[in-house]
Design a protein around this motif. Structure first.
Motif, PDB file in Angstrom:
ATOM      1  N   SER A  19      16.521  39.608  60.042  1.00 56.16           N
ATOM      2  CA  SER A  19      17.734  39.303  60.800  1.00 56.16           C
ATOM      3  C   SER A  19      18.497  38.128  60.197  1.00 56.16           C
ATOM      4  CB  SER A  19      17.384  39.004  62.262  1.00 56.16           C
ATOM      5  OG  SER A  19      16.649  37.799  62.377  1.00 56.16           O
ATOM      6  N   GLU A  20      17.824  37.337  59.384  1.00 55.86           N
ATOM      7  CA  GLU A  20      18.479  36.190  58.762  1.00 55.86           C
ATOM      8  C   GLU A  20      19.120  36.533  57.424  1.00 55.86           C
ATOM      9  OE1 GLU A  20      15.648  33.061  58.479  1.00 55.86           O
ATOM     10  OE2 GLU A  20      15.488  32.775  60.660  1.00 55.86           O
ATOM     11  N   ASP A  26      12.256  37.097  57.726  1.00 58.47           N
ATOM     12  CA  ASP A  26      12.953  37.529  58.934  1.00 58.47           C
ATOM     13  C   ASP A  26      14.224  38.243  58.495  1.00 58.47           C
ATOM     14  OD1 ASP A  26      14.276  37.900  61.287  1.00 58.47           O
ATOM     15  OD2 ASP A  26      14.123  35.814  61.974  1.00 58.47           O
TER      16      ASP A  26
END
Length: 219
Positions: free
Chosen positions: A11-12, A9
């Motif tokens: 976004s992490e 992910d």
């Protein structure tokens, strides 16, 4: 056996991790290669990302400079007026870079970034590169000009530049310039357009010939 890991992910990931991944993507030098880390940076229009991109633009490594410019090119979504976050500081930085950048590939991305920011104030700075020796530079001039000209009536010097680029050695550059001239900019003399189209009816590139025939025929 270790369990398989699912997709990361993005976004992490930290900004530093995204930058490292995006630098690998840019260094691939493959226009068809996915660039998820670069896209993720575009979607993170923070001061941290902007500052990191500005630092990259000043680096000695052309790949790092390219990454910095390509981050600035699409950092954040444009508002209703087409203005992206940090535009006020980004456009002057890019214009200044035009006077210092020596790598044709990076210079082309600088011009492209000005187009993405609709930096009409930079039109004359960009027009200096219409006959640049580097093919990537001329291509990006052709692609960026529609976003840099007056929306009501394209400046005569920009029209002349597009005419010149319609005769470029590179077919992609000719095509983008022709599309700009006949479909994207306003206020061009119809006779000038007809003369340009007529001169491209026997172009070696099929796509350009078809475009010329279509517009001459009024299609």
């Amino acid at each position: 056996m270790a369990p398989s890991r699912g997709p990361v992910d993005l976004s992490e990931l930290s900004t530093a991790e995204l930058l490292a991944g995006a630098l690998r993507e840019v260094s691939q030098d493959d226009p068809d290669h996915p660039m998820p880390h670069l896209v993720a940076l575009h979607g993170r229009p923070t001061r941290e990302v902007w500052d990191a991109a500005v630092r990259l633009v000043a680096r000695a490594d052309p790949a790092e400079r390219e990454l910095g410019v390509r981050i600035l090119r699409e950092l954040g979504d444009p508002d209703d007026a087409g203005r992206r976050p940090f535009r006020g500081a980004t456009v002057p930085l890019l214009v200044e870079r035009l006077g210092h950048e020596v790598d044709p590939r990076v210079l082309g991305w600088v011009i492209s970034a000005l187009g993405y920011h609709h930096a009409r104030e930079a039109l004359r700075d960009v027009l200096r590169f219409v006959d640049h020796a580097g093919g990537p530079v001329r291509f990006h001039v052709a692609a960026a000009l529609p976003a840099l000209v007056d929306e009501g009536r394209a400046e005569p010097e920009a029209v002349r530049a597009l005419q010149l680029l319609c005769r470029d050695d590179d077919a992609d550059t000719r095509y983008y310039a022709l599309v700009a001239l006949v479909e994207e900019v306003s206020g061009v003399d119809p006779e000038l357009i007809t003369r340009t189209l007529t001169g491209l009816l026997d172009d070696p590139d099929e796509q350009i010939r078809e475009l010329a025939v279509t517009h001459i025929g009024g299609g």
